[in-house]
Design an enzyme around this catalytic site. Structure first.
Site, mmCIF file in Angstrom:
data_model
loop_
_atom_site.group_PDB
_atom_site.id
_atom_site.type_symbol
_atom_site.label_atom_id
_atom_site.label_comp_id
_atom_site.label_asym_id
_atom_site.label_seq_id
_atom_site.Cartn_x
_atom_site.Cartn_y
_atom_site.Cartn_z
ATOM 1 N N HIS A 52 -8.359 0.396 2.847
ATOM 2 C CA HIS A 52 -7.545 -0.603 1.379
ATOM 3 C C HIS A 52 -8.562 0.684 0.839
ATOM 4 O O HIS A 52 -8.795 0.359 -0.486
ATOM 5 C CB HIS A 52 -7.808 -1.732 0.755
ATOM 6 C CG HIS A 52 -6.981 -1.990 0.180
ATOM 7 N ND1 HIS A 52 -5.906 -3.157 -0.418
ATOM 8 C CD2 HIS A 52 -6.441 -1.693 -1.655
ATOM 9 C CE1 HIS A 52 -4.632 -2.951 -1.389
ATOM 10 N NE2 HIS A 52 -6.043 -2.297 -1.958
ATOM 11 N N ASN A 69 4.590 -4.134 -0.305
ATOM 12 C CA ASN A 69 4.147 -4.272 -1.253
ATOM 13 C C ASN A 69 5.266 -3.966 -2.446
ATOM 14 O O ASN A 69 5.038 -2.392 -2.207
ATOM 15 C CB ASN A 69 2.932 -3.173 -1.649
ATOM 16 C CG ASN A 69 1.612 -3.899 -1.116
ATOM 17 O OD1 ASN A 69 1.872 -5.130 -0.086
ATOM 18 N ND2 ASN A 69 0.312 -3.135 -0.906
ATOM 19 N N TYR A 105 6.665 -3.503 -6.471
ATOM 20 C CA TYR A 105 6.032 -3.757 -7.912
ATOM 21 C C TYR A 105 7.117 -2.981 -8.890
ATOM 22 O O TYR A 105 6.630 -3.063 -9.808
ATOM 23 C CB TYR A 105 4.389 -2.824 -7.837
ATOM 24 C CG TYR A 105 3.563 -3.126 -7.533
ATOM 25 C CD1 TYR A 105 2.791 -4.968 -8.467
ATOM 26 C CD2 TYR A 105 3.305 -3.303 -6.216
ATOM 27 C CE1 TYR A 105 1.825 -4.897 -7.626
ATOM 28 C CE2 TYR A 105 2.082 -3.903 -5.789
ATOM 29 C CZ TYR A 105 1.748 -4.975 -6.527
ATOM 30 O OH TYR A 105 0.534 -5.696 -5.999
ATOM 31 N N ARG A 111 -4.692 -11.945 2.204
ATOM 32 C CA ARG A 111 -4.902 -11.113 2.599
ATOM 33 C C ARG A 111 -6.326 -10.018 2.026
ATOM 34 O O ARG A 111 -6.031 -10.149 0.391
ATOM 35 C CB ARG A 111 -3.300 -9.966 2.171
ATOM 36 C CG ARG A 111 -3.640 -8.912 2.261
ATOM 37 C CD ARG A 111 -2.161 -8.347 3.006
ATOM 38 N NE ARG A 111 -2.324 -7.125 2.713
ATOM 39 C CZ ARG A 111 -2.111 -6.052 1.824
ATOM 40 N NH1 ARG A 111 -1.751 -6.221 0.625
ATOM 41 N NH2 ARG A 111 -2.500 -4.910 2.621
ATOM 42 N N GLU A 116 2.322 -7.718 -1.292
ATOM 43 C CA GLU A 116 1.908 -7.836 -2.479
ATOM 44 C C GLU A 116 2.623 -7.439 -3.430
ATOM 45 O O GLU A 116 4.279 -6.691 -3.137
ATOM 46 C CB GLU A 116 1.114 -6.361 -2.707
ATOM 47 C CG GLU A 116 -0.313 -6.229 -2.856
ATOM 48 C CD GLU A 116 -1.424 -5.280 -2.784
ATOM 49 O OE1 GLU A 116 -0.939 -4.086 -3.750
ATOM 50 O OE2 GLU A 116 -2.006 -4.360 -2.169
ATOM 51 N N GLU A 171 -0.889 0.865 1.778
ATOM 52 C CA GLU A 171 -0.243 1.912 1.201
ATOM 53 C C GLU A 171 -0.267 3.276 1.366
ATOM 54 O O GLU A 171 -1.421 4.039 0.680
ATOM 55 C CB GLU A 171 -0.146 1.770 -0.198
ATOM 56 C CG GLU A 171 0.280 -0.264 -0.938
ATOM 57 C CD GLU A 171 0.208 -0.115 -2.262
ATOM 58 O OE1 GLU A 171 -0.133 0.788 -3.269
ATOM 59 O OE2 GLU A 171 0.788 -0.888 -2.574
HETATM 60 C C1 FCB Z 1 -1.071 -1.607 -5.109
HETATM 61 C C2 FCB Z 1 -2.785 -1.978 -4.629
HETATM 62 C C3 FCB Z 1 -3.338 -3.063 -5.321
HETATM 63 C C4 FCB Z 1 -3.391 -3.363 -6.520
HETATM 64 C C5 FCB Z 1 -2.065 -3.566 -6.566
HETATM 65 C C6 FCB Z 1 -1.905 -4.018 -8.317
HETATM 66 O O1 FCB Z 1 -0.612 -0.340 -5.033
HETATM 67 O O2 FCB Z 1 -2.709 -2.082 -3.101
HETATM 68 O O3 FCB Z 1 -4.686 -2.479 -4.711
HETATM 69 O O4 FCB Z 1 -3.919 -2.205 -7.068
HETATM 70 O O5 FCB Z 1 -1.448 -1.915 -6.531
#
Ligand code: FCB
Length: 449
Positions: A121, A292, A294, A77, A354, A166
């Site tokens: 992006h 994504n 995190y 990607r 992600e 995002e």
């Molecule tokens: C996400 C972003 C990516 C990277 C990660 C750690 O929010 O999409 O570009 O910075 O975090």
């Protein structure tokens, strides 16, 4: 040892983005992006770092694709830099810029790596920012014109397309908090930006269908898991507002054609201007949703915290610490996010587009990083994804963030998210322990229990 086997055809890959790896910020006719402008201004980025050089991927692309092949990646990607292709954001095409992505796609295909391309992006053309950026409704047409330029050139070969990465981050961190480019602090503009990003998404999907291109098109959102800090009504309502702004604000219009009501009551006059037909345009059938993941956060009511009056704090699962970014580590949160989409949005085809972590890597004298911490992080998240699969989530693949250590936005080069270590002085790439381990996961299509 028992193996958790993933379904046949499950795709394993890694992700990057243009500004974070390409460098060559003004080579071969590329125009200025809002990230060039933002990073060149003092005090915006840790240590005054910029993406001017980054990983120099623009000049090292063939070797980087060879590295992906060596690691056994099945899909990659990446993102396309809009001002590299259209230096002014619209109008004249920069042939050299477009050729770069053409070669990238051909190199990937020659190595049997499935291309997954993101059109935006975050490195938006500065010339369009000067004309009002995403808060200007014309931005919808600017974006779709750009999207068509790319589809016309690469639409015969790219398998998976994502218009925006995002949109929450673009709108809120870029237009409300001002901590990322373009550095604007205005909630009304932020909500208008959300609406225009979604509209441009819908119109792009529509044009993609009409153009009859071969691939599939979806949306990529940052979706966290939110937990009320207590059972109090104030905390539960605050949590609902945080959930609605981060998650439902995007999933509801995309999948149900409406905005979340409670949030819109709360934000009042900051709500975006919506014209007749807009919601139907946003609510186009998409082929997949990219997640994504995190963050898992606990949320409490906080009188002094912003428009939503919410305070959210990262929460790690028992036994897990934090990453180098101060982010919590919470693998079960990923299972919850995927199952929420399954249960409330009709279980679309999903990819984790992600997931990864920055850790304090310590390369040895050969540049090799023994990052068992990253292996543990990824293994736990792969298991969490597997848990969601077993519970019926329609998950088809997983992209680790990131292939390479790279420019982590306002944190510059300090955080290292890569499977591959980059020596920024020499440009040397050295796969870390986690990359070797990931290659085995891919080869077995499974992780240890
Ligand atoms: C996400 C972003 C990516 C990277 C990660 C750690 O929010 O999409 O570009 O910075 O975090």
């Amino acid at each position: 040892m028992d193996t958790r086997q993933f379904p046949e055809g499950f795709l394993w890959g890694a992700a990057t983005s243009a500004y974070q790896i390409e460098g060559a910020w003004n080579d071969d006719g590329k125009g200025e992006s809002i990230w060039d402008r933002f990073a060149h201004r003092p005090y915006n980025i840790l240590n005054g770092d910029t993406g001017d050089m980054a990983c120099d991927h623009y000049h090292r692309m063939p070797q980087d694709v060879a590295l992906m092949k060596e690691l056994g990646l099945q899909t990659y990607r990446f993102s396309i830099s809009w001002p590299r292709v259209l230096p002014q954001g619209r109008g004249a095409i920069n042939g050299q810029g477009l050729d770069f992505y053409d070669r990238l796609v051909d190199n990937l295909l020659a190595d049997d790596i499935i291309p997954n391309a993101t059109l935006n992006h975050w490195d938006y053309p500065q010339a369009l920012q000067d004309a009002g950026g995403w808060s200007n409704r014309d931005s919808v047409d600017w974006f779709t014109d750009y999207a068509c330029v790319i589809f016309d050139r690469l639409g015969d070969r790219v398998a998976l397309w994502c218009p925006h990465n995002e949109p929450w981050v673009i709108a809120f961190v870029g237009y409300a908090w001002g901590s990322l480019a373009p550095g604007i602090c205005d909630y009304s503009q932020a909500y208008q930006t959300v609406h225009h990003l979604l509209l441009s998404h819908g119109k792009t999907v529509q044009l993609f269908r009409h153009g009859g291109y071969k691939g599939q098109i979806g949306a990529v959102l940052n979706l966290g898991h939110f937990i009320p800090a207590s059972e109090s009504e104030a905390d539960r309502d605050a949590c609902q507002r945080a959930y609605e702004e981060n998650v439902a604000l995007f999933l509801d219009p995309l999948f149900k054609g409406c905005y979340p009501e409670m949030l819109f009551d709360w934000i009042g006059s900051h709500a975006p201007r919506v014209e007749a037909g807009d919601m139907a345009l946003i609510n186009q059938p998409i082929d997949f949703l990219g997640v994504n993941y995190y963050h898992t956060n606990t949320v409490s009511y906080s009188l002094l915290d912003g428009l939503l009056k919410v305070d959210s704090a990262p929460v790690s699962a028992p036994g897990w610490g934090q990453t180098e970014m101060g982010w919590g580590i919470n693998p079960p949160g990923l299972t919850s996010v995927l199952l929420n989409i399954k249960d409330n949005y009709d279980n679309p085809t999903m990819y984790v587009t992600e997931n990864g972590c920055a850790l304090e890597d310590a390369p040895d004298e050969n540049g090799f990083v023994t990052d068992w911490g990253r292996v543990n992080f990824l293994r736990a998240h792969f298991r969490a994804a597997h848990d969601a699969l077993q519970a019926g989530a329609n998950l088809h693949g997983y992209y680790v963030w990131s292939l390479l250590d790279n420019f982590e936005w306002s944190m510059g080069y300090r955080p290292r998210f890569g499977l591959v270590n980059v020596d920024y002085e020499t440009g040397t790439r050295t796969p870390k322990q986690s990359a070797r381990w990931y290659s085995e996961v891919i080869a077995r299509n499974g992780v240890n229990e």
